[in-house]
Design a protein around this motif. Structure first.
Motif, PDB file in Angstrom:
ATOM      1  N   THR A 119       1.174  -1.019  -0.042  1.00  0.00           N
ATOM      2  CA  THR A 119      -0.297   0.071   0.122  1.00  0.00           C
ATOM      3  C   THR A 119       1.022   1.040   0.022  1.00  0.00           C
ATOM      4  N   ILE A 166      -7.578   0.991   9.586  1.00  0.00           N
ATOM      5  CA  ILE A 166      -6.324   0.620   8.236  1.00  0.00           C
ATOM      6  C   ILE A 166      -7.377   0.563   6.647  1.00  0.00           C
ATOM      7  N   THR A 167      -8.579  -0.267   6.899  1.00  0.00           N
ATOM      8  CA  THR A 167      -9.577   0.098   5.630  1.00  0.00           C
ATOM      9  C   THR A 167     -10.106   1.204   4.835  1.00  0.00           C
ATOM     10  N   GLY A 188      -8.519   5.854   4.819  1.00  0.00           N
ATOM     11  CA  GLY A 188      -7.801   6.548   4.116  1.00  0.00           C
ATOM     12  C   GLY A 188      -6.536   7.203   4.569  1.00  0.00           C
ATOM     13  N   LYS A 238      -1.806   7.303   3.109  1.00  0.00           N
ATOM     14  CA  LYS A 238      -0.552   7.870   2.044  1.00  0.00           C
ATOM     15  C   LYS A 238      -0.278   9.086   2.741  1.00  0.00           C
ATOM     16  N   GLU A 277     -18.914  21.336  12.120  1.00  0.00           N
ATOM     17  CA  GLU A 277     -20.606  21.299  11.634  1.00  0.00           C
ATOM     18  C   GLU A 277     -20.596  20.305  10.492  1.00  0.00           C
ATOM     19  N   GLY A 278     -22.117  19.925  10.966  1.00  0.00           N
ATOM     20  CA  GLY A 278     -22.590  18.730   9.298  1.00  0.00           C
ATOM     21  C   GLY A 278     -22.105  17.560   9.507  1.00  0.00           C
ATOM     22  N   TYR A 279     -20.777  16.810  10.355  1.00  0.00           N
ATOM     23  CA  TYR A 279     -20.654  16.126  10.068  1.00  0.00           C
ATOM     24  C   TYR A 279     -20.778  14.611  11.038  1.00  0.00           C
ATOM     25  N   ASP A 280     -21.075  13.651  11.175  1.00  0.00           N
ATOM     26  CA  ASP A 280     -21.971  12.177  11.423  1.00  0.00           C
ATOM     27  C   ASP A 280     -20.526  11.926  12.302  1.00  0.00           C
ATOM     28  N   TYR A 325     -16.888   8.465   7.573  1.00  0.00           N
ATOM     29  CA  TYR A 325     -16.440   9.136   6.529  1.00  0.00           C
ATOM     30  C   TYR A 325     -16.158  11.006   7.318  1.00  0.00           C
ATOM     31  N   SER A 337     -11.771  10.124   8.125  1.00  0.00           N
ATOM     32  CA  SER A 337     -11.160  10.587   6.558  1.00  0.00           C
ATOM     33  C   SER A 337     -10.630  12.202   6.554  1.00  0.00           C
ATOM     34  N   SER A 338     -11.959  12.744   6.693  1.00  0.00           N
ATOM     35  CA  SER A 338     -12.197  14.137   6.416  1.00  0.00           C
ATOM     36  C   SER A 338     -10.718  15.398   6.718  1.00  0.00           C
ATOM     37  N   PHE A 339     -10.789  14.206   8.002  1.00  0.00           N
ATOM     38  CA  PHE A 339      -9.705  14.882   9.418  1.00  0.00           C
ATOM     39  C   PHE A 339      -8.577  14.372   9.557  1.00  0.00           C
ATOM     40  N   GLU A 347      -6.133  13.737   8.309  1.00  0.00           N
ATOM     41  CA  GLU A 347      -4.551  13.901   7.751  1.00  0.00           C
ATOM     42  C   GLU A 347      -3.944  15.189   8.594  1.00  0.00           C
TER      43      GLU A 347
END
Lengths: 275, 275
Positions: free
Chosen positions: B9, B57-58, B61, B64, B251-254, B258, B261-263, B265
Protein backbone atom coordinates in the motif's frame (compact mmCIF):
# COMPACT_ATOMS: atom_id res chain seq x y z
CA UNK A 1 -35.05 8.22 -6.29
CA UNK A 2 -34.54 8.05 -2.56
CA UNK A 3 -31.56 8.97 -0.36
CA UNK A 4 -30.97 6.23 2.21
CA UNK A 5 -27.99 7.81 4.01
CA UNK A 6 -25.93 11.01 3.84
CA UNK A 7 -22.48 11.53 5.40
CA UNK A 8 -20.68 14.85 5.10
CA UNK A 9 -17.20 14.08 3.74
CA UNK A 10 -14.42 16.54 2.83
CA UNK A 11 -17.06 19.33 2.92
CA UNK A 12 -19.08 17.42 0.26
CA UNK A 13 -21.57 14.57 0.62
CA UNK A 14 -21.21 10.79 0.49
CA UNK A 15 -24.70 9.43 -0.17
CA UNK A 16 -26.43 6.08 -0.62
CA UNK A 17 -29.41 5.91 -2.97
CA UNK A 18 -32.13 3.53 -4.16
CA UNK A 19 -34.34 3.85 -7.23
CA UNK A 20 -36.69 1.80 -9.42
CA UNK A 21 -34.76 0.82 -12.54
CA UNK A 22 -36.66 0.52 -15.81
CA UNK A 23 -33.73 -1.45 -17.26
CA UNK A 24 -33.55 -4.21 -14.65
CA UNK A 25 -37.18 -4.02 -13.46
CA UNK A 26 -35.84 -4.11 -9.89
CA UNK A 27 -34.81 -1.59 -7.32
CA UNK A 28 -31.16 -0.62 -7.83
CA UNK A 29 -28.78 0.92 -5.32
CA UNK A 30 -25.86 3.23 -5.93
CA UNK A 31 -23.60 5.47 -3.87
CA UNK A 32 -22.29 8.92 -4.77
CA UNK A 33 -19.77 11.46 -3.60
CA UNK A 34 -20.63 15.01 -4.58
CA UNK A 35 -18.08 17.72 -3.81
CA UNK A 36 -19.16 20.93 -2.11
CA UNK A 37 -18.32 23.31 -4.96
CA UNK A 38 -19.23 23.31 -8.67
CA UNK A 39 -19.25 19.81 -10.23
CA UNK A 40 -17.08 19.67 -13.38
CA UNK A 41 -17.91 16.10 -14.33
CA UNK A 42 -18.88 12.61 -13.17
CA UNK A 43 -16.95 9.37 -12.94
CA UNK A 44 -18.87 6.12 -13.00
CA UNK A 45 -17.11 3.45 -10.89
CA UNK A 46 -17.87 -0.22 -11.58
CA UNK A 47 -16.92 -2.62 -8.78
CA UNK A 48 -15.73 -6.21 -8.96
CA UNK A 49 -17.16 -9.63 -8.13
CA UNK A 50 -18.99 -9.88 -4.77
CA UNK A 51 -18.97 -6.09 -4.29
CA UNK A 52 -21.89 -3.73 -3.79
CA UNK A 53 -22.33 0.02 -4.09
CA UNK A 54 -20.39 0.35 -0.81
CA UNK A 55 -16.88 -0.96 -1.49
CA UNK A 56 -15.33 1.89 -3.46
CA UNK A 57 -16.95 4.69 -1.50
CA UNK A 58 -15.79 3.28 1.87
CA UNK A 59 -12.38 1.83 0.99
CA UNK A 60 -10.76 3.62 -1.97
CA UNK A 61 -9.97 6.89 -0.18
CA UNK A 62 -11.03 8.80 -3.32
CA UNK A 63 -13.15 11.59 -1.82
CA UNK A 64 -10.27 13.94 -1.04
CA UNK A 65 -8.97 14.17 -4.60
CA UNK A 66 -12.50 14.14 -6.07
CA UNK A 67 -13.28 17.17 -3.87
CA UNK A 68 -10.08 18.88 -5.02
CA UNK A 69 -10.84 18.25 -8.69
CA UNK A 70 -14.55 19.14 -8.48
CA UNK A 71 -15.64 15.71 -9.71
CA UNK A 72 -18.49 13.53 -8.48
CA UNK A 73 -18.44 9.74 -8.52
CA UNK A 74 -21.37 7.35 -8.83
CA UNK A 75 -20.92 3.69 -7.87
CA UNK A 76 -23.75 1.38 -8.96
CA UNK A 77 -24.36 -2.03 -7.43
CA UNK A 78 -22.77 -4.96 -9.29
CA UNK A 79 -26.06 -6.66 -10.26
CA UNK A 80 -29.81 -6.53 -9.76
CA UNK A 81 -30.93 -7.76 -6.32
CA UNK A 82 -34.03 -9.30 -4.78
CA UNK A 83 -34.61 -11.86 -7.54
CA UNK A 84 -34.64 -15.65 -7.48
CA UNK A 85 -33.34 -16.64 -10.93
CA UNK A 86 -31.91 -20.10 -11.67
CA UNK A 87 -28.45 -20.47 -10.00
CA UNK A 88 -28.45 -16.73 -9.25
CA UNK A 89 -27.24 -17.07 -5.67
CA UNK A 90 -25.31 -20.35 -5.91
CA UNK A 91 -21.80 -18.96 -6.48
CA UNK A 92 -19.86 -15.74 -5.93
CA UNK A 93 -18.73 -15.40 -9.56
CA UNK A 94 -22.11 -15.67 -11.31
CA UNK A 95 -25.52 -14.08 -10.76
CA UNK A 96 -25.97 -11.68 -7.87
CA UNK A 97 -22.86 -9.53 -7.36
CA UNK A 98 -21.45 -10.73 -10.69
CA UNK A 99 -23.40 -9.20 -13.59
CA UNK A 100 -20.36 -8.56 -15.83
CA UNK A 101 -22.14 -5.35 -16.96
CA UNK A 102 -23.77 -6.78 -20.09
CA UNK A 103 -27.35 -7.34 -21.27
CA UNK A 104 -28.05 -11.05 -20.77
CA UNK A 105 -29.89 -13.01 -23.48
CA UNK A 106 -30.56 -16.30 -21.68
CA UNK A 107 -34.03 -17.13 -20.27
CA UNK A 108 -34.61 -15.65 -16.84
CA UNK A 109 -31.54 -13.39 -16.92
CA UNK A 110 -32.55 -11.48 -20.08
CA UNK A 111 -35.51 -9.91 -18.27
CA UNK A 112 -33.45 -8.37 -15.46
CA UNK A 113 -29.67 -8.63 -15.99
CA UNK A 114 -29.59 -5.69 -18.41
CA UNK A 115 -26.63 -3.94 -16.81
CA UNK A 116 -25.16 -2.50 -20.02
CA UNK A 117 -28.44 -0.69 -20.69
CA UNK A 118 -28.64 0.26 -17.02
CA UNK A 119 -25.16 1.83 -16.95
CA UNK A 120 -24.76 3.26 -20.46
CA UNK A 121 -28.35 4.52 -20.88
CA UNK A 122 -30.33 4.74 -17.65
CA UNK A 123 -27.58 5.76 -15.22
CA UNK A 124 -25.99 8.00 -17.90
CA UNK A 125 -29.33 9.86 -18.24
CA UNK A 126 -29.88 9.94 -14.49
CA UNK A 127 -26.49 11.60 -13.97
CA UNK A 128 -27.54 14.36 -16.37
CA UNK A 129 -31.08 14.82 -15.04
CA UNK A 130 -30.64 14.33 -11.30
CA UNK A 131 -27.08 15.63 -10.85
CA UNK A 132 -26.95 18.24 -13.64
CA UNK A 133 -23.79 16.89 -15.26
CA UNK A 134 -23.61 17.45 -19.05
CA UNK A 135 -23.62 14.30 -21.23
CA UNK A 136 -20.10 15.10 -22.47
CA UNK A 137 -18.64 15.25 -18.95
CA UNK A 138 -19.03 11.59 -17.96
CA UNK A 139 -16.17 9.07 -17.72
CA UNK A 140 -15.94 5.48 -16.52
CA UNK A 141 -13.55 3.33 -14.51
CA UNK A 142 -13.64 0.17 -12.45
CA UNK A 143 -11.90 -2.79 -10.82
CA UNK A 144 -11.54 -6.42 -11.92
CA UNK A 145 -15.01 -7.39 -13.30
CA UNK A 146 -15.72 -3.65 -13.13
CA UNK A 147 -12.51 -2.94 -15.04
CA UNK A 148 -13.85 -5.29 -17.72
CA UNK A 149 -17.11 -3.34 -17.56
CA UNK A 150 -15.39 0.04 -17.92
CA UNK A 151 -13.25 -1.11 -20.88
CA UNK A 152 -16.07 -2.86 -22.76
CA UNK A 153 -18.65 -0.13 -22.19
CA UNK A 154 -16.05 2.50 -23.08
CA UNK A 155 -15.16 0.71 -26.33
CA UNK A 156 -18.81 -0.04 -27.21
CA UNK A 157 -20.03 3.51 -26.40
CA UNK A 158 -17.01 5.80 -26.92
CA UNK A 159 -19.30 8.79 -27.50
CA UNK A 160 -20.77 8.37 -23.99
CA UNK A 161 -17.60 8.04 -21.94
CA UNK A 162 -14.96 10.74 -22.31
CA UNK A 163 -12.22 8.63 -20.73
CA UNK A 164 -11.80 5.04 -19.58
CA UNK A 165 -9.54 3.46 -16.97
CA UNK A 166 -9.32 0.23 -15.02
CA UNK A 167 -7.61 -1.42 -12.07
CA UNK A 168 -6.80 -5.14 -12.43
CA UNK A 169 -9.33 -5.60 -15.27
CA UNK A 170 -10.47 -8.92 -16.75
CA UNK A 171 -9.38 -7.87 -20.26
CA UNK A 172 -10.03 -11.07 -22.23
CA UNK A 173 -12.90 -12.89 -20.49
CA UNK A 174 -13.59 -15.27 -23.39
CA UNK A 175 -10.26 -16.89 -22.50
CA UNK A 176 -10.59 -16.77 -18.69
CA UNK A 177 -12.50 -19.15 -16.36
CA UNK A 178 -14.57 -16.33 -14.79
CA UNK A 179 -15.55 -15.02 -18.21
CA UNK A 180 -16.38 -18.42 -19.71
CA UNK A 181 -18.69 -19.22 -16.79
CA UNK A 182 -20.43 -15.83 -16.84
CA UNK A 183 -20.78 -15.54 -20.61
CA UNK A 184 -22.18 -19.08 -20.88
CA UNK A 185 -24.77 -18.23 -18.23
CA UNK A 186 -25.71 -14.79 -19.54
CA UNK A 187 -25.19 -15.15 -23.32
CA UNK A 188 -25.41 -18.88 -24.08
CA UNK A 189 -22.98 -20.95 -26.13
CA UNK A 190 -22.45 -18.68 -29.16
CA UNK A 191 -18.90 -17.38 -28.78
CA UNK A 192 -19.32 -14.82 -31.57
CA UNK A 193 -21.64 -12.95 -29.20
CA UNK A 194 -19.16 -13.34 -26.33
CA UNK A 195 -16.52 -11.42 -28.30
CA UNK A 196 -18.77 -8.36 -28.34
CA UNK A 197 -18.34 -8.10 -24.55
CA UNK A 198 -14.58 -8.70 -24.35
CA UNK A 199 -12.21 -5.70 -24.38
CA UNK A 200 -9.41 -7.51 -26.22
CA UNK A 201 -11.74 -8.96 -28.85
CA UNK A 202 -13.50 -5.61 -29.30
CA UNK A 203 -10.18 -3.91 -30.08
CA UNK A 204 -9.27 -6.77 -32.46
CA UNK A 205 -12.59 -6.37 -34.26
CA UNK A 206 -12.08 -2.66 -34.87
CA UNK A 207 -13.63 -0.89 -31.87
CA UNK A 208 -11.67 2.14 -30.69
CA UNK A 209 -11.78 4.80 -28.02
CA UNK A 210 -10.50 8.25 -29.03
CA UNK A 211 -8.45 8.59 -25.81
CA UNK A 212 -5.74 6.35 -24.44
CA UNK A 213 -7.07 3.66 -22.11
CA UNK A 214 -5.38 3.61 -18.68
CA UNK A 215 -4.80 0.32 -16.82
CA UNK A 216 -3.06 -0.30 -13.49
CA UNK A 217 -2.26 -3.91 -12.67
CA UNK A 218 -0.65 -5.34 -9.53
CA UNK A 219 2.33 -7.56 -10.24
CA UNK A 220 1.53 -9.88 -7.29
CA UNK A 221 -2.18 -10.16 -8.11
CA UNK A 222 -3.16 -13.82 -7.58
CA UNK A 223 -5.79 -13.57 -10.32
CA UNK A 224 -3.17 -12.42 -12.83
CA UNK A 225 -1.14 -15.52 -11.98
CA UNK A 226 -4.24 -17.70 -12.30
CA UNK A 227 -4.96 -16.48 -15.84
CA UNK A 228 -8.17 -14.61 -15.05
CA UNK A 229 -7.00 -11.14 -16.09
CA UNK A 230 -4.71 -11.74 -19.14
CA UNK A 231 -3.43 -8.16 -19.26
CA UNK A 232 -0.86 -8.90 -21.98
CA UNK A 233 -3.58 -9.92 -24.43
CA UNK A 234 -5.06 -6.42 -24.34
CA UNK A 235 -1.61 -4.85 -24.66
CA UNK A 236 -0.90 -6.93 -27.78
CA UNK A 237 -4.30 -6.25 -29.33
CA UNK A 238 -4.04 -2.51 -28.74
CA UNK A 239 -0.53 -2.40 -30.19
CA UNK A 240 -1.62 -4.23 -33.32
CA UNK A 241 -4.70 -2.03 -33.68
CA UNK A 242 -3.01 1.29 -32.78
CA UNK A 243 -5.43 1.82 -29.87
CA UNK A 244 -3.55 3.93 -27.35
CA UNK A 245 -3.14 2.16 -24.02
CA UNK A 246 -1.07 2.86 -20.90
CA UNK A 247 -0.49 -0.17 -18.70
CA UNK A 248 1.26 0.40 -15.37
CA UNK A 249 2.48 -2.87 -13.89
CA UNK A 250 2.82 -2.19 -10.16
CA UNK A 251 5.37 -4.52 -8.63
CA UNK A 252 4.33 -6.21 -5.38
CA UNK A 253 0.72 -4.96 -5.39
CA UNK A 254 -2.22 -7.37 -5.14
CA UNK A 255 -5.90 -7.37 -6.20
CA UNK A 256 -7.23 -5.50 -3.15
CA UNK A 257 -8.54 -2.05 -2.35
CA UNK A 258 -5.16 -1.33 -0.73
CA UNK A 259 -3.78 -1.41 -4.29
CA UNK A 260 -6.65 0.71 -5.64
CA UNK A 261 -6.25 3.31 -2.87
CA UNK A 262 -2.53 3.62 -3.69
CA UNK A 263 -3.14 4.69 -7.29
CA UNK A 264 -6.70 6.05 -7.37
CA UNK A 265 -5.40 9.62 -7.32
CA UNK A 266 -3.53 8.97 -10.60
CA UNK A 267 -6.72 7.66 -12.21
CA UNK A 268 -8.83 10.57 -11.03
CA UNK A 269 -6.21 13.01 -12.34
CA UNK A 270 -6.21 11.16 -15.68
CA UNK A 271 -9.99 11.56 -16.00
CA UNK A 272 -9.88 15.13 -14.67
CA UNK A 273 -7.46 16.18 -17.44
CA UNK A 274 -9.80 14.86 -20.13
CA UNK A 275 -13.14 15.97 -18.67
CA UNK B 1 3.80 -13.00 16.43
CA UNK B 2 2.34 -14.10 13.13
CA UNK B 3 1.49 -12.15 9.98
CA UNK B 4 -1.92 -13.20 8.68
CA UNK B 5 -2.06 -10.97 5.59
CA UNK B 6 0.16 -8.44 3.81
CA UNK B 7 -1.00 -5.89 1.22
CA UNK B 8 1.46 -3.50 -0.43
CA UNK B 9 0.00 0.00 0.00
CA UNK B 10 1.55 3.34 -1.04
CA UNK B 11 4.89 1.49 -1.45
CA UNK B 12 4.66 0.41 2.22
CA UNK B 13 2.85 -2.53 3.82
CA UNK B 14 -0.60 -2.91 5.36
CA UNK B 15 -0.45 -6.01 7.54
CA UNK B 16 -2.71 -8.04 9.81
CA UNK B 17 -1.16 -9.78 12.81
CA UNK B 18 -2.00 -12.20 15.62
CA UNK B 19 -0.05 -12.87 18.81
CA UNK B 20 -0.42 -14.47 22.23
CA UNK B 21 -0.99 -11.68 24.74
CA UNK B 22 0.38 -12.10 28.25
CA UNK B 23 -1.94 -9.29 29.43
CA UNK B 24 -5.25 -10.72 28.24
CA UNK B 25 -4.22 -14.41 28.24
CA UNK B 26 -5.84 -14.69 24.81
CA UNK B 27 -4.71 -14.31 21.24
CA UNK B 28 -4.91 -10.67 20.19
CA UNK B 29 -5.11 -9.25 16.68
CA UNK B 30 -3.83 -5.96 15.37
CA UNK B 31 -3.23 -4.32 12.01
CA UNK B 32 -0.32 -2.11 10.98
CA UNK B 33 0.74 0.16 8.17
CA UNK B 34 4.50 0.49 7.83
CA UNK B 35 5.84 3.01 5.30
CA UNK B 36 8.55 1.98 2.84
CA UNK B 37 11.24 4.36 4.11
CA UNK B 38 12.68 5.05 7.56
CA UNK B 39 10.04 4.98 10.35
CA UNK B 40 10.14 8.17 12.44
CA UNK B 41 7.52 7.08 14.97
CA UNK B 42 4.39 5.07 15.69
CA UNK B 43 0.78 6.06 16.22
CA UNK B 44 -1.47 3.72 18.19
CA UNK B 45 -5.07 3.91 16.92
CA UNK B 46 -7.87 2.79 19.25
CA UNK B 47 -11.19 2.02 17.52
CA UNK B 48 -14.73 2.46 18.77
CA UNK B 49 -17.56 0.18 19.90
CA UNK B 50 -18.19 -2.88 17.64
CA UNK B 51 -14.97 -2.29 15.69
CA UNK B 52 -12.03 -4.64 15.18
CA UNK B 53 -8.45 -4.18 14.03
CA UNK B 54 -9.79 -3.71 10.48
CA UNK B 55 -11.94 -0.55 10.54
CA UNK B 56 -9.32 2.17 10.61
CA UNK B 57 -6.87 0.50 8.26
CA UNK B 58 -9.54 -0.11 5.58
CA UNK B 59 -11.70 2.99 5.90
CA UNK B 60 -9.76 5.99 7.24
CA UNK B 61 -7.65 6.61 4.14
CA UNK B 62 -4.64 7.32 6.37
CA UNK B 63 -1.91 5.37 4.59
CA UNK B 64 -1.00 8.09 2.08
CA UNK B 65 -0.16 10.73 4.67
CA UNK B 66 1.45 8.18 7.02
CA UNK B 67 3.74 7.20 4.12
CA UNK B 68 4.55 10.86 3.44
CA UNK B 69 5.35 11.53 7.11
CA UNK B 70 7.32 8.32 7.69
CA UNK B 71 5.01 7.17 10.48
CA UNK B 72 3.66 3.69 11.17
CA UNK B 73 0.27 3.01 12.72
CA UNK B 74 -0.79 0.05 14.85
CA UNK B 75 -4.51 -0.68 15.38
CA UNK B 76 -5.28 -3.21 18.11
CA UNK B 77 -8.59 -5.04 18.36
CA UNK B 78 -11.16 -3.45 20.68
CA UNK B 79 -11.28 -6.33 23.20
CA UNK B 80 -10.04 -9.85 23.85
CA UNK B 81 -11.81 -12.49 21.72
CA UNK B 82 -12.62 -16.18 21.96
CA UNK B 83 -13.86 -16.07 25.55
CA UNK B 84 -17.25 -16.88 27.06
CA UNK B 85 -17.51 -14.50 30.03
CA UNK B 86 -20.86 -13.61 31.68
CA UNK B 87 -22.86 -11.28 29.34
CA UNK B 88 -19.75 -10.88 27.17
CA UNK B 89 -21.55 -11.29 23.85
CA UNK B 90 -25.06 -10.12 24.81
CA UNK B 91 -24.83 -6.48 23.69
CA UNK B 92 -22.76 -4.35 21.30
CA UNK B 93 -21.75 -1.80 23.96
CA UNK B 94 -20.31 -4.15 26.60
CA UNK B 95 -17.92 -7.11 26.50
CA UNK B 96 -16.51 -8.21 23.14
CA UNK B 97 -15.78 -5.21 20.90
CA UNK B 98 -16.32 -2.85 23.84
CA UNK B 99 -13.41 -3.11 26.30
CA UNK B 100 -13.18 0.65 27.06
CA UNK B 101 -9.38 0.15 27.24
CA UNK B 102 -9.15 -0.32 31.02
CA UNK B 103 -8.10 -3.14 33.36
CA UNK B 104 -11.31 -4.70 34.67
CA UNK B 105 -11.62 -5.64 38.33
CA UNK B 106 -14.88 -7.61 38.32
CA UNK B 107 -14.88 -11.44 38.50
CA UNK B 108 -14.40 -13.04 35.10
CA UNK B 109 -13.40 -9.84 33.33
CA UNK B 110 -10.41 -9.08 35.58
CA UNK B 111 -8.56 -12.14 34.27
CA UNK B 112 -8.73 -11.13 30.58
CA UNK B 113 -10.08 -7.60 30.02
CA UNK B 114 -6.75 -5.97 30.88
CA UNK B 115 -6.67 -3.64 27.91
CA UNK B 116 -4.89 -0.74 29.65
CA UNK B 117 -1.98 -3.04 30.46
CA UNK B 118 -2.18 -4.52 26.98
CA UNK B 119 -1.97 -1.12 25.21
CA UNK B 120 0.23 0.92 27.55
CA UNK B 121 2.68 -1.86 28.48
CA UNK B 122 2.56 -4.89 26.20
CA UNK B 123 1.83 -3.21 22.87
CA UNK B 124 4.09 -0.28 23.79
CA UNK B 125 6.97 -2.74 24.32
CA UNK B 126 6.08 -4.75 21.23
CA UNK B 127 6.27 -1.59 19.08
CA UNK B 128 9.81 -1.02 20.34
CA UNK B 129 11.00 -4.61 20.06
CA UNK B 130 9.30 -5.84 16.91
CA UNK B 131 9.12 -2.59 14.92
CA UNK B 132 12.26 -0.83 16.23
CA UNK B 133 10.48 2.38 17.22
CA UNK B 134 12.08 4.19 20.22
CA UNK B 135 9.94 4.44 23.38
CA UNK B 136 9.84 8.25 23.06
CA UNK B 137 8.41 8.15 19.52
CA UNK B 138 4.98 6.68 20.27
CA UNK B 139 1.69 8.63 20.23
CA UNK B 140 -1.94 7.63 20.58
CA UNK B 141 -5.27 8.54 19.00
CA UNK B 142 -8.69 6.99 18.56
CA UNK B 143 -12.42 7.30 17.83
CA UNK B 144 -15.43 7.34 20.16
CA UNK B 145 -14.71 4.64 22.78
CA UNK B 146 -11.18 4.67 21.32
CA UNK B 147 -11.06 8.46 21.72
CA UNK B 148 -11.88 7.85 25.39
CA UNK B 149 -9.09 5.27 25.44
CA UNK B 150 -6.55 7.64 23.85
CA UNK B 151 -7.40 10.50 26.23
CA UNK B 152 -7.44 8.41 29.41
CA UNK B 153 -4.31 6.41 28.58
CA UNK B 154 -2.58 9.62 27.49
CA UNK B 155 -3.47 11.37 30.75
CA UNK B 156 -2.65 8.33 32.92
CA UNK B 157 0.67 7.62 31.14
CA UNK B 158 1.86 10.97 29.76
CA UNK B 159 5.46 9.75 29.71
CA UNK B 160 4.52 6.94 27.31
CA UNK B 161 2.54 8.86 24.71
CA UNK B 162 4.18 11.91 23.13
CA UNK B 163 0.90 13.29 21.81
CA UNK B 164 -2.80 12.48 22.15
CA UNK B 165 -5.75 13.14 19.86
CA UNK B 166 -9.30 11.89 19.43
CA UNK B 167 -12.25 11.90 17.05
CA UNK B 168 -15.73 12.05 18.65
CA UNK B 169 -14.42 10.83 22.03
CA UNK B 170 -16.54 9.77 25.01
CA UNK B 171 -14.92 12.36 27.29
CA UNK B 172 -16.95 11.96 30.47
CA UNK B 173 -18.14 8.33 30.58
CA UNK B 174 -19.14 8.43 34.27
CA UNK B 175 -21.98 10.72 33.16
CA UNK B 176 -22.92 8.90 29.92
CA UNK B 177 -25.10 5.79 29.46
CA UNK B 178 -22.39 3.85 27.58
CA UNK B 179 -19.84 4.62 30.29
CA UNK B 180 -22.12 3.82 33.22
CA UNK B 181 -22.96 0.42 31.73
CA UNK B 182 -19.35 -0.44 30.91
CA UNK B 183 -17.80 0.83 34.16
CA UNK B 184 -20.42 -1.00 36.25
CA UNK B 185 -19.60 -4.22 34.40
CA UNK B 186 -15.82 -3.85 34.42
CA UNK B 187 -15.17 -1.92 37.65
CA UNK B 188 -18.18 -2.56 39.90
CA UNK B 189 -20.24 0.03 41.76
CA UNK B 190 -17.45 2.18 43.29
CA UNK B 191 -17.61 5.46 41.36
CA UNK B 192 -14.33 6.72 42.84
CA UNK B 193 -12.61 4.07 40.75
CA UNK B 194 -14.65 5.04 37.68
CA UNK B 195 -13.25 8.57 37.79
CA UNK B 196 -9.75 7.18 37.28
CA UNK B 197 -10.80 6.09 33.78
CA UNK B 198 -12.66 9.23 32.71
CA UNK B 199 -10.80 11.96 30.80
CA UNK B 200 -12.77 14.84 32.27
CA UNK B 201 -12.48 13.54 35.84
CA UNK B 202 -8.76 12.83 35.38
CA UNK B 203 -8.13 16.44 34.36
CA UNK B 204 -10.26 17.64 37.31
CA UNK B 205 -8.24 15.49 39.69
CA UNK B 206 -4.93 16.94 38.53
CA UNK B 207 -3.74 14.69 35.70
CA UNK B 208 -2.03 16.57 32.87
CA UNK B 209 -0.46 15.89 29.52
CA UNK B 210 2.51 18.14 28.60
CA UNK B 211 1.15 18.70 25.07
CA UNK B 212 -2.18 20.13 23.98
CA UNK B 213 -4.86 17.47 23.47
CA UNK B 214 -6.50 17.57 20.02
CA UNK B 215 -10.20 16.68 19.59
CA UNK B 216 -12.34 16.76 16.42
CA UNK B 217 -16.09 16.43 16.95
CA UNK B 218 -18.85 16.30 14.35
CA UNK B 219 -21.63 18.81 14.96
CA UNK B 220 -24.32 16.44 13.61
CA UNK B 221 -23.08 13.42 15.55
CA UNK B 222 -26.16 11.61 16.88
CA UNK B 223 -24.22 10.43 19.94
CA UNK B 224 -23.32 14.00 20.83
CA UNK B 225 -27.03 14.85 20.77
CA UNK B 226 -27.83 11.78 22.87
CA UNK B 227 -25.42 12.81 25.65
CA UNK B 228 -22.91 9.99 25.16
CA UNK B 229 -19.90 12.16 24.30
CA UNK B 230 -20.28 15.32 26.47
CA UNK B 231 -17.48 17.22 24.71
CA UNK B 232 -18.18 20.47 26.59
CA UNK B 233 -17.43 18.83 29.94
CA UNK B 234 -13.84 18.19 28.88
CA UNK B 235 -13.50 21.70 27.47
CA UNK B 236 -14.64 23.18 30.79
CA UNK B 237 -12.42 20.90 32.89
CA UNK B 238 -9.34 21.65 30.76
CA UNK B 239 -9.98 25.38 30.90
CA UNK B 240 -10.30 25.32 34.68
CA UNK B 241 -7.20 23.16 35.02
CA UNK B 242 -5.07 24.96 32.40
CA UNK B 243 -4.68 21.72 30.41
CA UNK B 244 -4.18 22.79 26.80
CA UNK B 245 -6.92 21.44 24.53
CA UNK B 246 -7.93 22.18 20.93
CA UNK B 247 -11.52 21.18 20.09
CA UNK B 248 -12.60 21.52 16.47
CA UNK B 249 -16.38 21.35 16.15
CA UNK B 250 -17.02 20.28 12.55
CA UNK B 251 -20.43 21.49 11.42
CA UNK B 252 -22.57 18.90 9.61
CA UNK B 253 -20.24 15.93 10.21
CA UNK B 254 -21.47 12.73 11.85
CA UNK B 255 -19.91 9.87 13.89
CA UNK B 256 -18.74 7.82 10.88
CA UNK B 257 -15.44 7.01 9.20
CA UNK B 258 -16.43 9.52 6.48
CA UNK B 259 -15.88 12.15 9.17
CA UNK B 260 -12.63 10.59 10.33
CA UNK B 261 -11.29 10.33 6.77
CA UNK B 262 -12.00 14.04 6.22
CA UNK B 263 -9.74 15.15 9.09
CA UNK B 264 -7.32 12.29 9.67
CA UNK B 265 -4.58 14.13 7.78
CA UNK B 266 -4.80 17.00 10.31
CA UNK B 267 -4.42 14.55 13.19
CA UNK B 268 -1.46 12.77 11.63
CA UNK B 269 0.23 16.12 10.97
CA UNK B 270 -0.41 17.10 14.61
CA UNK B 271 1.32 13.95 15.87
CA UNK B 272 4.05 14.21 13.24
CA UNK B 273 5.03 17.68 14.45
CA UNK B 274 5.45 16.43 18.03
CA UNK B 275 7.12 13.09 17.33
Amino acid sequence: MQVLKTHKTFEGKTQFWEHESVSTKTKMKFSTFIPAGPVRGCLIWLSGLTCTDENFITKAGAQKVLAEKGLMVICPDTSPRGLQLPQEHDSWDFGSGASFYLDATTPGYRDHYRMETYIADELHSLIQKEFNVPANKISIFGHSMGGHGALTLGLRHPQKFVSVSAFSPIVNPVNAPWGVKAFTGYLGENKTVWAEHDATELVRSGKRHPQALLVDQGGDDEFLTKGQLLTDNLTKACKEASQKLEVNMREGYDHSYYFISSFVENHIEFHSRLL
